[in-house]
Design a protein around this motif. Structure first.
Motif, PDB file in Angstrom:
ATOM      1  N   ASP A 186     -50.682   4.762  53.332  1.00 24.91           N
ATOM      2  CA  ASP A 186     -50.830   6.196  53.091  1.00 24.91           C
ATOM      3  C   ASP A 186     -52.102   6.582  52.343  1.00 24.91           C
ATOM      4  OD1 ASP A 186     -48.283   7.458  54.104  1.00 24.91           O
ATOM      5  OD2 ASP A 186     -47.462   5.890  52.831  1.00 24.91           O
ATOM      6  N   ILE A 187     -52.836   5.586  51.841  1.00 22.59           N
ATOM      7  CA  ILE A 187     -54.064   5.875  51.093  1.00 22.59           C
ATOM      8  C   ILE A 187     -55.236   5.142  51.738  1.00 22.59           C
ATOM      9  CG2 ILE A 187     -55.226   5.630  48.865  1.00 22.59           C
ATOM     10  CD1 ILE A 187     -52.335   5.798  47.639  1.00 22.59           C
ATOM     11  N   ALA A 188     -55.085   3.829  51.853  1.00 25.45           N
ATOM     12  CA  ALA A 188     -56.053   2.996  52.563  1.00 25.45           C
ATOM     13  C   ALA A 188     -57.482   3.277  52.121  1.00 25.45           C
ATOM     14  CB  ALA A 188     -55.887   3.156  54.071  1.00 25.45           C
ATOM     15  N   LEU A 189     -58.352   3.633  53.068  1.00 23.17           N
ATOM     16  CA  LEU A 189     -59.774   3.756  52.771  1.00 23.17           C
ATOM     17  C   LEU A 189     -60.148   5.073  52.102  1.00 23.17           C
ATOM     18  CD1 LEU A 189     -61.131   2.156  56.039  1.00 23.17           C
ATOM     19  CD2 LEU A 189     -60.887   1.098  53.799  1.00 23.17           C
ATOM     20  N   ALA A 190     -59.173   5.989  51.955  1.00 28.20           N
ATOM     21  CA  ALA A 190     -59.463   7.202  51.178  1.00 28.20           C
ATOM     22  C   ALA A 190     -59.681   6.848  49.716  1.00 28.20           C
ATOM     23  CB  ALA A 190     -58.326   8.203  51.312  1.00 28.20           C
ATOM     24  N   ASP A 191     -59.068   5.750  49.263  1.00 26.62           N
ATOM     25  CA  ASP A 191     -59.289   5.224  47.911  1.00 26.62           C
ATOM     26  C   ASP A 191     -59.037   3.726  47.962  1.00 26.62           C
ATOM     27  OD1 ASP A 191     -59.472   4.519  45.291  1.00 26.62           O
ATOM     28  OD2 ASP A 191     -57.993   5.953  44.547  1.00 26.62           O
ATOM     29  N   PRO A 192     -60.056   2.935  48.312  1.00 26.24           N
ATOM     30  CA  PRO A 192     -59.868   1.485  48.425  1.00 26.24           C
ATOM     31  C   PRO A 192     -59.381   0.836  47.126  1.00 26.24           C
ATOM     32  CG  PRO A 192     -61.953   2.169  49.405  1.00 26.24           C
ATOM     33  CD  PRO A 192     -61.417   3.353  48.670  1.00 26.24           C
ATOM     34  N   ALA A 193     -59.573   1.502  45.987  1.00 26.48           N
ATOM     35  CA  ALA A 193     -59.132   0.934  44.714  1.00 26.48           C
ATOM     36  C   ALA A 193     -57.613   0.949  44.571  1.00 26.48           C
ATOM     37  CB  ALA A 193     -59.763   1.693  43.550  1.00 26.48           C
ATOM     38  N   ALA A 194     -56.913   1.764  45.383  1.00 28.52           N
ATOM     39  CA  ALA A 194     -55.459   1.876  45.254  1.00 28.52           C
ATOM     40  C   ALA A 194     -54.774   0.540  45.538  1.00 28.52           C
ATOM     41  CB  ALA A 194     -54.936   2.956  46.195  1.00 28.52           C
ATOM     42  N   GLN A 195     -55.217  -0.132  46.587  1.00 30.05           N
ATOM     43  CA  GLN A 195     -54.618  -1.425  46.915  1.00 30.05           C
ATOM     44  C   GLN A 195     -54.873  -2.429  45.798  1.00 30.05           C
ATOM     45  OE1 GLN A 195     -55.639  -2.882  50.812  1.00 30.05           O
ATOM     46  NE2 GLN A 195     -55.126  -4.998  50.285  1.00 30.05           N
ATOM     47  N   ARG A 196     -56.106  -2.437  45.286  1.00 31.83           N
ATOM     48  CA  ARG A 196     -56.437  -3.353  44.195  1.00 31.83           C
ATOM     49  C   ARG A 196     -55.596  -3.054  42.952  1.00 31.83           C
ATOM     50  NH1 ARG A 196     -57.757  -8.070  44.235  1.00 31.83           N
ATOM     51  NH2 ARG A 196     -56.032  -8.151  42.765  1.00 31.83           N
ATOM     52  N   HIS A 197     -55.374  -1.758  42.705  1.00 31.56           N
ATOM     53  CA  HIS A 197     -54.574  -1.358  41.550  1.00 31.56           C
ATOM     54  C   HIS A 197     -53.147  -1.898  41.673  1.00 31.56           C
ATOM     55  CE1 HIS A 197     -54.304   1.480  38.072  1.00 31.56           C
ATOM     56  NE2 HIS A 197     -53.013   1.307  38.316  1.00 31.56           N
ATOM     57  N   CYS A 198     -52.590  -1.811  42.890  1.00 33.97           N
ATOM     58  CA  CYS A 198     -51.226  -2.319  43.112  1.00 33.97           C
ATOM     59  C   CYS A 198     -51.161  -3.834  42.927  1.00 33.97           C
ATOM     60  CB  CYS A 198     -50.754  -1.949  44.514  1.00 33.97           C
ATOM     61  SG  CYS A 198     -50.388  -0.199  44.703  1.00 33.97           S
ATOM     62  N   LEU A 199     -52.145  -4.535  43.462  1.00 36.67           N
ATOM     63  CA  LEU A 199     -52.156  -5.993  43.322  1.00 36.67           C
ATOM     64  C   LEU A 199     -52.315  -6.405  41.867  1.00 36.67           C
ATOM     65  CD1 LEU A 199     -54.313  -6.934  46.437  1.00 36.67           C
ATOM     66  CD2 LEU A 199     -51.839  -7.242  46.159  1.00 36.67           C
ATOM     67  N   ASP A 200     -53.126  -5.668  41.126  1.00 37.22           N
ATOM     68  CA  ASP A 200     -53.293  -5.966  39.703  1.00 37.22           C
ATOM     69  C   ASP A 200     -51.987  -5.700  38.936  1.00 37.22           C
ATOM     70  OD1 ASP A 200     -55.902  -6.729  40.071  1.00 37.22           O
ATOM     71  OD2 ASP A 200     -56.775  -4.841  39.389  1.00 37.22           O
ATOM     72  N   ALA A 201     -51.311  -4.593  39.277  1.00 35.46           N
ATOM     73  CA  ALA A 201     -50.034  -4.281  38.625  1.00 35.46           C
ATOM     74  C   ALA A 201     -48.991  -5.340  38.944  1.00 35.46           C
ATOM     75  CB  ALA A 201     -49.543  -2.903  39.064  1.00 35.46           C
ATOM     76  N   TRP A 202     -48.986  -5.797  40.185  1.00 36.86           N
ATOM     77  CA  TRP A 202     -48.066  -6.853  40.617  1.00 36.86           C
ATOM     78  C   TRP A 202     -48.328  -8.132  39.823  1.00 36.86           C
ATOM     79  CZ3 TRP A 202     -47.185  -7.695  46.579  1.00 36.86           C
ATOM     80  CH2 TRP A 202     -46.114  -8.554  46.783  1.00 36.86           C
ATOM     81  N   ALA A 203     -49.612  -8.515  39.722  1.00 34.43           N
ATOM     82  CA  ALA A 203     -49.972  -9.724  38.966  1.00 34.43           C
ATOM     83  C   ALA A 203     -49.608  -9.569  37.486  1.00 34.43           C
ATOM     84  CB  ALA A 203     -51.463 -10.007  39.127  1.00 34.43           C
ATOM     85  N   THR A 204     -49.803  -8.366  36.939  1.00 33.96           N
ATOM     86  CA  THR A 204     -49.437  -8.128  35.538  1.00 33.96           C
ATOM     87  C   THR A 204     -47.938  -8.297  35.340  1.00 33.96           C
ATOM     88  OG1 THR A 204     -51.279  -6.581  35.275  1.00 33.96           O
ATOM     89  CG2 THR A 204     -49.492  -6.432  33.671  1.00 33.96           C
ATOM     90  N   TYR A 205     -47.150  -7.775  36.294  1.00 37.53           N
ATOM     91  CA  TYR A 205     -45.696  -7.947  36.177  1.00 37.53           C
ATOM     92  C   TYR A 205     -45.327  -9.433  36.208  1.00 37.53           C
ATOM     93  CZ  TYR A 205     -40.791  -8.163  37.001  1.00 37.53           C
ATOM     94  OH  TYR A 205     -39.470  -8.499  36.878  1.00 37.53           O
ATOM     95  N   GLU A 206     -45.966 -10.197  37.084  1.00 35.85           N
ATOM     96  CA  GLU A 206     -45.656 -11.630  37.181  1.00 35.85           C
ATOM     97  C   GLU A 206     -45.969 -12.345  35.870  1.00 35.85           C
ATOM     98  OE1 GLU A 206     -43.982 -12.993  39.370  1.00 35.85           O
ATOM     99  OE2 GLU A 206     -44.133 -11.741  41.156  1.00 35.85           O
ATOM    100  N   ARG A 207     -46.978 -11.891  35.151  1.00 31.06           N
ATOM    101  CA  ARG A 207     -47.342 -12.530  33.879  1.00 31.06           C
ATOM    102  C   ARG A 207     -46.438 -12.079  32.734  1.00 31.06           C
ATOM    103  NH1 ARG A 207     -52.323 -15.077  33.195  1.00 31.06           N
ATOM    104  NH2 ARG A 207     -53.595 -15.215  35.079  1.00 31.06           N
ATOM    105  N   LEU A 208     -46.084 -10.793  32.714  1.00 32.71           N
ATOM    106  CA  LEU A 208     -45.316 -10.262  31.588  1.00 32.71           C
ATOM    107  C   LEU A 208     -43.813 -10.300  31.815  1.00 32.71           C
ATOM    108  CD1 LEU A 208     -47.387  -7.112  30.536  1.00 32.71           C
ATOM    109  CD2 LEU A 208     -47.424  -9.406  29.532  1.00 32.71           C
ATOM    110  N   GLY A 209     -43.385 -10.164  33.098  1.00 35.24           N
ATOM    111  CA  GLY A 209     -41.963 -10.073  33.383  1.00 35.24           C
ATOM    112  C   GLY A 209     -41.391  -8.736  32.960  1.00 35.24           C
ATOM    113  N   SER A 210     -40.039  -8.658  32.938  1.00 33.05           N
ATOM    114  CA  SER A 210     -39.357  -7.422  32.534  1.00 33.05           C
ATOM    115  C   SER A 210     -39.015  -7.479  31.050  1.00 33.05           C
ATOM    116  CB  SER A 210     -38.074  -7.249  33.352  1.00 33.05           C
ATOM    117  OG  SER A 210     -38.359  -7.017  34.714  1.00 33.05           O
ATOM    118  N   PRO A 211     -39.026  -6.347  30.361  1.00 30.45           N
ATOM    119  CA  PRO A 211     -39.314  -5.006  30.890  1.00 30.45           C
ATOM    120  C   PRO A 211     -40.780  -4.611  30.780  1.00 30.45           C
ATOM    121  CG  PRO A 211     -38.464  -4.813  28.667  1.00 30.45           C
ATOM    122  CD  PRO A 211     -38.481  -6.286  28.983  1.00 30.45           C
ATOM    123  N   GLU A 212     -41.600  -5.424  30.049  1.00 30.65           N
ATOM    124  CA  GLU A 212     -42.974  -4.989  29.785  1.00 30.65           C
ATOM    125  C   GLU A 212     -43.782  -4.806  31.068  1.00 30.65           C
ATOM    126  OE1 GLU A 212     -41.501  -7.563  28.437  1.00 30.65           O
ATOM    127  OE2 GLU A 212     -41.640  -7.510  26.232  1.00 30.65           O
ATOM    128  N   GLY A 213     -43.605  -5.730  32.025  1.00 39.93           N
ATOM    129  CA  GLY A 213     -44.395  -5.669  33.251  1.00 39.93           C
ATOM    130  C   GLY A 213     -44.069  -4.481  34.125  1.00 39.93           C
TER     131      GLY A 213
END
Length: 437
Positions: A297-324
């Motif tokens: 739904d965003i794709a090339l209108a904001d290429p940073a959106a995908q990177r932001h999601c991947l970074d958030a995903w990686a942050t969750y994997e490092r911190l776990g719940s609930p902080e991540g």
């Protein structure tokens, strides 16, 4: 344990102990059912069928505690059918044969049977087929109850012979009526302050049976004065909102989250995200779906959106719940506020469709490599223009199969970064037209 309750509604069992409040308040007539006026009101679908004498087999679809079993019992009472209740959880093929044989005997003696099947979606498709001949010859009037979407759980043959009626989750007004009826039955009001009474109703989450069970607990307490919301919460374990991670609620909520992101509403998106977390959803599933939203739904209108999601995903994997989970919430907000475009998604689907229809067409020879003399002799690579040597770094030559008209799959929008991509695309198309001219 007898798997079948074949008692008539007007022949109650002998009590073996104190009757639960929910049973004592069970409606005696269809007009007493609370919260389903769209079915049972004067112009309700079920009432119209009954008044016209045109009742068919039914599938009652709705959440727990909204009256599916009660309505089935009262239907049998109203149209004078023998009532038989079974549960798909406990009933096998041999048990069903016994039910059908008994129904045939009644049918031969002029007595019809309303067969109520609770959790009918638990029967597999072959078992569901077993009902069909008995429905068609009038041996039984089938009323099935399910909390799952019949479109997904019931086979087409059964669906074609039964009408689906949707029962609503009980709203606050309906639940208030239930509490008032319970207080009349108990002969005293609940010891709750007004705000605690509201909290009690909220705890039921639209489930009338659950509400009456909670009322029964509260009514049994020996308390002085009226309880506050905090005191009520301390005495009761709050029931989690209904959420089946493998059922329809799961798909409904992720759909609500996705469409709220697509609709650029960060508040609604956060709400559905929180609803899923509160229901016990795996945050990794949410991280994956958020990333999908970024590319769809965003794709090339904001290429940073995908990177932001991947970074958030990686942050969750490092911190776990609930902080991540906070990182994922940040991604939800970012996606909701990002410029939207599905141009890449549309282009991809169009290219796949074109590939399916032209899948045997070879590439044009001028863009094929020619590592052998024989291939060179056959014209492989002949006439290829090296774009870096061309003016503006663009040759404008054809890269599609020779027999294929040039399509236009990617149509960028005038939003976000795609505005720049559209300028580039238009510029290249202008150069291509110039080379052709």
């Amino acid at each position: 344990m007898d798997l079948f309750d074949q008692s008539q509604p007007d022949q109650p069992r002998k009590p073996t102990g104190p009757r639960p409040l929910a049973d004592r308040l069970r409606p005696a007539h269809l007009s007493d059912v609370i919260g389903q006026d769209h079915l049972l009101g004067p112009d309700g679908a079920l009432r119209v069928m009954l008044d016209a004498g045109a009742l068919t087999s039914l599938i009652l679809w709705g959440p727990p505690g909204v009256g599916k079993t009660t309505i089935a019992r009262l239907l049998a009472q109203e149209i004078d059918l023998h009532f038989v209740q079974i549960s798909a959880i406990f009933t096998g093929i041999p048990d069903l044969r016994k039910v059908f044989e008994a129904a045939k005997l009644r049918h031969a003696n002029g007595q019809g049977t309303l067969l109520f099947v609770d959790e009918i979606h638990r029967f597999n498709k072959a078992q569901q087929d077993g009902f069909l001949p008995h429905m068609e010859d009038g041996t039984i009037l089938l009323v099935g109850a399910t909390t799952e979407n019949p479109s997904f759980e019931l086979n087409a043959a059964l669906m074609s012979r039964a009408q689906v009626l949707v029962l609503n989750r009980l709203d606050t007004a309906a639940l208030e009526k239930l509490v008032a009826h319970a207080e009349l039955e108990l002969h005293h009001p609940l010891p709750l302050r007004p705000e605690a009474r509201v909290a009690l109703i909220d705890m039921a989450d639209g489930d009338g049976r659950a509400l009456l069970n909670l009322v029964e607990q509260v009514a049994a307490w020996k308390v002085e004065g009226q309880l506050t919301t905090d005191q009520l919460a301390a005495r009761l374990q709050r029931r989690a909102a209904q959420y089946d991670k493998s059922g329809e609620a799961h798909y409904n909520l992720i759909s609500a989250l996705h469409k709220s992101v697509r609709g650029s509403d960060p508040d609604a998106a956060l709400y559905w995200f929180a609803r899923m977390l509160e229901g016990g959803e795996d945050p990794r599933y949410l991280a994956r779906r958020l990333t999908r939203m970024a590319v769809e739904d965003i794709a090339l209108a904001d290429p940073a959106a995908q990177r932001h999601c991947l970074d958030a995903w990686a942050t969750y994997e490092r911190l776990g719940s609930p902080e991540g989970e906070l990182a994922l919430a940040g991604a939800v907000i970012y996606l909701a506020l990002a410029p939207k475009s599905n141009a890449a998604y549309v282009a991809y689907k169009a290219a796949r469709a074109s590939a399916r229809s032209t899948g045997s067409e070879p590439p044009p020879k001028h863009i094929l490599n020619a590592p052998t003399k024989m291939m060179k002799d056959q014209g492989y690579g002949a006439g290829y223009a090296y774009d870096h040597d061309a003016e503006d770094g663009f040759s404008g030559q054809n890269y599609f199969p020779d027999t294929m008209s040039r399509p236009s799959f990617y149509q960028p929008v005038e939003r976000g970064y795609e505005r720049d991509l559209k300028k580039r695309l238009d510029w290249f198309e202008g150069l291509r037209a110039k080379r052709r001219g």
